[in-house]
Design a protein around this motif. Structure first.
Motif, PDB file in Angstrom:
ATOM      1  N   UNK A   1       0.913  -1.509   0.243  1.00 38.12           N
ATOM      2  CA  UNK A   1       0.144   0.108  -0.103  1.00 38.12           C
ATOM      3  C   UNK A   1       0.939   1.264  -0.105  1.00 38.12           C
ATOM      4  N   UNK A   2       0.742   2.069   1.024  1.00 37.46           N
ATOM      5  CA  UNK A   2       1.483   3.231   1.016  1.00 37.46           C
ATOM      6  C   UNK A   2       2.740   3.272   1.900  1.00 37.46           C
ATOM      7  N   UNK A   3       3.075   2.041   2.330  1.00 41.32           N
ATOM      8  CA  UNK A   3       3.821   1.787   3.551  1.00 41.32           C
ATOM      9  C   UNK A   3       5.374   1.014   2.579  1.00 41.32           C
ATOM     10  N   UNK A   4       6.323   1.814   2.893  1.00 45.41           N
ATOM     11  CA  UNK A   4       7.409   1.167   2.390  1.00 45.41           C
ATOM     12  C   UNK A   4       8.280   0.332   3.513  1.00 45.41           C
ATOM     13  N   UNK A   5       8.327  -1.064   3.156  1.00 49.31           N
ATOM     14  CA  UNK A   5       9.124  -1.750   4.436  1.00 49.31           C
ATOM     15  C   UNK A   5      10.540  -2.073   3.759  1.00 49.31           C
ATOM     16  N   UNK A   6      11.568  -1.445   4.606  1.00 49.65           N
ATOM     17  CA  UNK A   6      12.943  -1.361   4.310  1.00 49.65           C
ATOM     18  C   UNK A   6      13.507  -2.428   5.113  1.00 49.65           C
ATOM     19  N   UNK A   7      14.449  -3.281   4.460  1.00 48.16           N
ATOM     20  CA  UNK A   7      15.298  -4.210   5.362  1.00 48.16           C
ATOM     21  C   UNK A   7      16.741  -3.644   5.460  1.00 48.16           C
ATOM     22  N   UNK A   8      17.347  -4.024   6.504  1.00 46.09           N
ATOM     23  CA  UNK A   8      18.617  -3.567   6.698  1.00 46.09           C
ATOM     24  C   UNK A   8      19.315  -4.672   7.701  1.00 46.09           C
ATOM     25  N   UNK A   9      20.494  -5.209   7.369  1.00 45.90           N
ATOM     26  CA  UNK A   9      21.032  -6.035   8.088  1.00 45.90           C
ATOM     27  C   UNK A   9      22.289  -5.511   8.877  1.00 45.90           C
ATOM     28  N   UNK A  10      22.430  -5.450  10.280  1.00 44.85           N
ATOM     29  CA  UNK A  10      23.493  -4.756  10.846  1.00 44.85           C
ATOM     30  C   UNK A  10      24.796  -5.518  10.583  1.00 44.85           C
ATOM     31  N   UNK A  11      25.854  -4.863  10.133  1.00 45.97           N
ATOM     32  CA  UNK A  11      26.950  -5.461   9.790  1.00 45.97           C
ATOM     33  C   UNK A  11      27.821  -5.774  11.228  1.00 45.97           C
ATOM     34  N   UNK A  12      28.498  -6.884  10.816  1.00 45.43           N
ATOM     35  CA  UNK A  12      29.384  -7.476  12.067  1.00 45.43           C
ATOM     36  C   UNK A  12      30.726  -7.429  11.760  1.00 45.43           C
ATOM     37  N   UNK A  13      31.730  -7.148  12.594  1.00 47.27           N
ATOM     38  CA  UNK A  13      33.202  -6.996  12.063  1.00 47.27           C
ATOM     39  C   UNK A  13      33.570  -8.511  11.620  1.00 47.27           C
ATOM     40  N   UNK A  14      33.143  -9.639  12.381  1.00 49.21           N
ATOM     41  CA  UNK A  14      33.625 -10.883  11.618  1.00 49.21           C
ATOM     42  C   UNK A  14      33.619 -11.264  10.319  1.00 49.21           C
ATOM     43  N   UNK A  15      32.408 -10.802   9.698  1.00 47.39           N
ATOM     44  CA  UNK A  15      32.107 -10.839   8.457  1.00 47.39           C
ATOM     45  C   UNK A  15      33.041 -10.311   7.451  1.00 47.39           C
ATOM     46  N   UNK A  16      33.700  -9.014   7.648  1.00 48.22           N
ATOM     47  CA  UNK A  16      34.406  -8.242   6.865  1.00 48.22           C
ATOM     48  C   UNK A  16      35.863  -9.068   6.870  1.00 48.22           C
ATOM     49  N   UNK A  17      36.136  -9.777   7.775  1.00 50.97           N
ATOM     50  CA  UNK A  17      37.384 -10.435   7.821  1.00 50.97           C
ATOM     51  C   UNK A  17      37.292 -11.592   6.893  1.00 50.97           C
ATOM     52  N   UNK A  18      38.498 -11.948   6.204  1.00 48.31           N
ATOM     53  CA  UNK A  18      38.382 -12.921   5.159  1.00 48.31           C
ATOM     54  C   UNK A  18      39.117 -14.094   5.935  1.00 48.31           C
TER      55      UNK A  18
END
Lengths: 187, 131
Positions: A66-83
């Motif tokens: 309808x008129x509502x936009x539902x946005x989805x965000x996932x909070x970053x975690x440091x562990x994931x940026x490490x390879x």
């Protein structure tokens, strides 16, 4: 309904309030969790994408109801940026692409339900990493399992868990959905 | 390193206030470090009484209804929010002297400084804006 960890009601608010509220709300969820932002400000879609880019959090997508936009965000975690990868049996995206449709394999997607909802490999099975231990019986020990997440980190952990429990044919897909250029489907 | 945003506010209407505080709060909410230098009429935007009743530019009074209908936050709300988000508000000492104003005439939590105070911050800013 997409499963999320927190819902922020920013309906009726004008710019810059949805962003300001999002900033506060993301501080209240744990890394890796998913925040749903409900807004009616039409500029909020572009704003949230830009916000995610500058803050390093992951913008998953937007659904219109309808008129509502539902946005989805996932909070970053440091562990994931490490390879970091310790499960030795890996397969890259291209190798997986050639196997799809040609071999009898199970693609196991261990990302959060909201990530899975917006873009996934067609036919992939969803078991978020946090639910893997309790839902493991949905997989057969003999299955040819290819575990995928966004960057190869959660899937690495999932692959280790599976192999410890006696699953014999488990491969970690690297890097995973962040660079997947094959076919996708969504909800 | 956080992005740095330096803003100069030198005009005093309601429209100017929205331009300044919307950009400032949006930037601060995006983890930028933000400082605003208020000079000349721009001081209205942080004047204790003045910022609650900023004038709409002449001939544009019909926008008032639009502001209500779009549910935009009030300027006092935006000022509060800016402070909560650690936006640095700097009043221009020289203008204050000219206008006979003291720090206590302004909203709480502002800094007072000269042009160099702002320039020091703006020197390595990634974004500089003038309103």
């Amino acid at each position: 309904m997409i499963k999320t960890d927190k819902v922020l009601d920013a309906k009726g608010l004008a710019c810059p309030m949805p962003i300001v509220k999002t900033k506060k709300a993301i501080g209240e969820v744990e890394p890796g969790q998913v925040l749903e932002i409900q807004a009616t400000d039409k500029g909020s879609t572009a704003d949230l994408q830009a916000w995610a880019k500058s803050t390093g959090h992951q913008y998953l997508g937007t659904k219109e109801e309808g008129d509502v936009l539902k946005h989805y965000l996932r909070k970053a975690s440091e562990a994931e940026t490490k390879e970091e990868s310790s499960y030795p049996h890996v397969i890259n995206n291209d190798e997986l692409k050639t196997k799809l449709g040609n071999e009898d394999i199970v693609v196991l997607d261990v990302r959060e339900p909201a990530e899975y909802a917006f873009s996934r490999i067609p036919g992939a099975k969803s078991i978020p990493l946090g639910e893997l231990e309790e839902r493991m019986s949905e997989l057969n020990e003999e299955d040819n399992i290819h575990v995928v997440c966004r960057t190869g980190n959660r899937s690495d952990r999932a692959a280790q868990i599976l192999s410890e429990k006696g699953y014999k044919n488990v491969l970690n897909v690297v890097p995973g959905m962040s660079e997947w250029d094959g076919e996708t489907e969504n909800d | 390193m956080a992005r740095k945003v330096a803003i100069i506010a030198s005009n005093g209407s309601l429209f100017d206030a929205y331009k300044v505080f919307n950009v400032a709060t949006a930037a601060a909410a995006s983890d930028s470090e933000v400082a605003i230098f208020f000079t000349f009429e721009g001081l209205n935007l942080i004047h204790k009484e003045g910022h609650k009743q900023l004038p709409i530019p002449e001939g544009k009074e019909h926008y008032e209804e639009g502001f209500k209908n779009s549910n935009v936050p009030s300027i006092p709300d935006l000022v509060e929010m800016a402070k909560e988000l650690d936006v640095k508000l700097i009043g221009c000492q020289m203008t204050m002297d000219v206008m006979g104003l003291e720090k206590e005439h302004f909203v709480d939590g502002i800094d007072v400084g000269g042009a160099v105070t702002f320039l020091d911050f703006a020197e390595n800013a990634d974004v500089t804006l003038t309103f």
